[in-house]
Design a protein around this motif. Structure first.
Motif, PDB file in Angstrom:
ATOM      1  N   GLN A   1     -11.201  38.260 -57.579  1.00 51.84           N
ATOM      2  CA  GLN A   1     -10.919  37.585 -56.322  1.00 51.84           C
ATOM      3  C   GLN A   1     -12.036  36.581 -56.064  1.00 51.84           C
ATOM      4  N   TRP A   2     -11.906  35.742 -55.048  1.00 51.59           N
ATOM      5  CA  TRP A   2     -12.917  34.733 -54.762  1.00 51.59           C
ATOM      6  C   TRP A   2     -12.966  34.429 -53.273  1.00 51.59           C
ATOM      7  N   ILE A   3     -14.047  33.740 -52.890  1.00 53.61           N
ATOM      8  CA  ILE A   3     -14.239  33.352 -51.490  1.00 53.61           C
ATOM      9  C   ILE A   3     -14.460  31.840 -51.440  1.00 53.61           C
ATOM     10  N   CYS A   4     -13.626  31.160 -50.664  1.00 62.48           N
ATOM     11  CA  CYS A   4     -13.785  29.710 -50.429  1.00 62.48           C
ATOM     12  C   CYS A   4     -14.487  29.501 -49.098  1.00 62.48           C
TER      13      CYS A   4
ATOM     14  N   ALA B   1     -16.036  39.478 -55.718  1.00 62.83           N
ATOM     15  CA  ALA B   1     -15.467  38.158 -55.447  1.00 62.83           C
ATOM     16  C   ALA B   1     -16.363  37.078 -56.040  1.00 62.83           C
ATOM     17  N   TRP B   2     -15.726  36.092 -56.677  1.00 58.36           N
ATOM     18  CA  TRP B   2     -16.477  34.939 -57.184  1.00 58.36           C
ATOM     19  C   TRP B   2     -17.094  34.177 -56.026  1.00 58.36           C
ATOM     20  N   ILE B   3     -18.312  33.723 -56.232  1.00 61.56           N
ATOM     21  CA  ILE B   3     -18.995  32.846 -55.280  1.00 61.56           C
ATOM     22  C   ILE B   3     -19.454  31.610 -56.049  1.00 61.56           C
ATOM     23  N   GLY B   4     -19.919  30.609 -55.359  1.00 67.28           N
ATOM     24  CA  GLY B   4     -20.186  29.307 -55.969  1.00 67.28           C
ATOM     25  C   GLY B   4     -21.528  29.128 -56.629  1.00 67.28           C
ATOM     26  N   MET B   5     -21.932  30.043 -57.496  1.00 61.56           N
ATOM     27  CA  MET B   5     -23.198  29.867 -58.223  1.00 61.56           C
ATOM     28  C   MET B   5     -22.990  30.144 -59.701  1.00 61.56           C
ATOM     29  N   SER B   6     -23.798  29.446 -60.530  1.00 61.17           N
ATOM     30  CA  SER B   6     -23.758  29.697 -61.972  1.00 61.17           C
ATOM     31  C   SER B   6     -25.101  29.284 -62.586  1.00 61.17           C
ATOM     32  N   ASP B   7     -25.318  29.773 -63.814  1.00 66.92           N
ATOM     33  CA  ASP B   7     -26.487  29.328 -64.585  1.00 66.92           C
ATOM     34  C   ASP B   7     -26.017  28.783 -65.931  1.00 66.92           C
ATOM     35  N   ARG B   8     -24.863  28.130 -65.928  1.00 62.63           N
ATOM     36  CA  ARG B   8     -24.284  27.557 -67.153  1.00 62.63           C
ATOM     37  C   ARG B   8     -25.169  26.476 -67.761  1.00 62.63           C
ATOM     38  N   ASP B   9     -25.790  25.648 -66.924  1.00 62.99           N
ATOM     39  CA  ASP B   9     -26.603  24.541 -67.435  1.00 62.99           C
ATOM     40  C   ASP B   9     -27.887  25.013 -68.083  1.00 62.99           C
TER      41      ASP B   9
ATOM     42  N   ALA C   1     -11.965  22.789 -49.921  1.00 61.92           N
ATOM     43  CA  ALA C   1     -13.130  23.663 -49.756  1.00 61.92           C
ATOM     44  C   ALA C   1     -13.795  23.791 -51.122  1.00 61.92           C
ATOM     45  N   ASP C   2     -14.725  24.724 -51.256  1.00 63.88           N
ATOM     46  CA  ASP C   2     -15.327  25.048 -52.545  1.00 63.88           C
ATOM     47  C   ASP C   2     -15.678  26.532 -52.518  1.00 63.88           C
ATOM     48  N   LEU C   3     -16.033  27.067 -53.675  1.00 63.83           N
ATOM     49  CA  LEU C   3     -16.507  28.446 -53.690  1.00 63.83           C
ATOM     50  C   LEU C   3     -17.691  28.557 -52.743  1.00 63.83           C
ATOM     51  N   VAL C   4     -17.836  29.668 -52.084  1.00 67.75           N
ATOM     52  CA  VAL C   4     -18.832  29.851 -51.036  1.00 67.75           C
ATOM     53  C   VAL C   4     -20.259  29.682 -51.559  1.00 67.75           C
TER      54      VAL C   4
ATOM     55  N   ASP D   1     -10.866  28.696 -62.421  1.00 70.22           N
ATOM     56  CA  ASP D   1      -9.583  28.614 -61.722  1.00 70.22           C
ATOM     57  C   ASP D   1      -9.739  28.929 -60.238  1.00 70.22           C
ATOM     58  N   SER D   2     -10.648  29.840 -59.911  1.00 76.44           N
ATOM     59  CA  SER D   2     -10.929  30.148 -58.507  1.00 76.44           C
ATOM     60  C   SER D   2     -11.504  28.926 -57.804  1.00 76.44           C
TER      61      SER D   2
END
Length: 163
Positions: A156-159, A93-101, A72-75, A62-63
Motif C-alpha cells: 500500500q502507499w500514502i500520497c 505503506a510506501w513513502i516518498g524516499m529512496s537511496d537508489r542514486d 500529489a506525490d508519495l508522502v 507504480d505507487s
C-alpha cells in the motif's frame, strides 16, 4: 422515593452532558476528512497537507505514479509528529524516499535529504537481500518505523498534497 428519582434524573442529565462533551472533544482532536476547498473526498487533513491512504498494493514506482495522477506525490515526512499521525493506518505503506542514486544516502522525492530525527525501525535501514532502495513506513508489533525494502514489492502507499 422522590429524592431517589430526582437524584437519578440529575445523574442521567450529567451523563448526557458528559457524553456530548467527550464526543465534541474527540471530533476536534481527530483528523478531519475535508471536501470542497479543503482536501479531496477520501483524503485526510493533517496540519497543511492532505493524505491519501491506498487500499490496493503496487510497487514503489507504480505507487508514485498513482500519486502523481492524483496531483500529489508519495508522502514526505517532515517531523516526528507527522510520522506519528501517519503510523497505524496500514501495516506497511510506501513513502516518498529512496537511496537508489547512492546507497545509504536517503533522499525524498523532492530531492531533500531524509532527516536524522525521524524514527527508523530497529536495525534499519539494512539494505538486506541484495538491495532495498525504497522507503516504507511499518506499523507492526515488533517492527515500527521507517524501513528500507525492495522497490518491486507490492505494498500500500500514502500520497500527500499541500492544502
Amino acid at each position: 422515593m422522590h429524592v431517589f428519582l430526582l437524584a437519578f434524573g440529575i445523574l442521567c442529565v450529567l451523563q448526557a452532558v458528559l457524553n456530548i462533551t467527550l464526543r465534541l472533544g474527540r471530533s476536534e482532536a481527530a483528523p478531519k476528512v475535508e471536501t470542497g476547498e479543503g482536501c479531496p473526498k477520501d483524503w485526510l487533513l493533517f496540519r497543511f497537507s492532505c493524505y491519501y491512504f491506498s487500499t490496493r498494493r503496487k510497487s514503489w514506482d507504480d505507487s508514485r505514479q498513482d500519486c502523481l495522477q492524483r496531483d500529489a506525490d508519495l508522502v514526505i515526512i517532515n517531523s516526528r509528529q507527522e510520522q506519528a499521525f501517519l503510523t497505524g493506518f496500514t501495516e506497511t505503506a510506501w513513502i516518498g524516499m529512496s537511496d537508489r542514486d547512492q546507497e545509504g544516502n536517503w533522499i525524498w522525492v523532492d530531492g531533500t535529504p531524509v532527516k536524522d530525527k525521524l524514527e527508523w525501525a530497529l536495525g534499519q535501514p539494512d539494505g538486506a537481500f541484495g538491495g532495498e532502495d525504497c522507503g516504507e513506513l511499518r506499523t507492526m508489533t515488533n517492527f515500527l518505523g521507517l524501513n528500507d525494502f525492495s522497490c518491486i514489492t507490492r505494498s500500500q502507499w500514502i500520497c500527500e498534497k499541500p492544502l
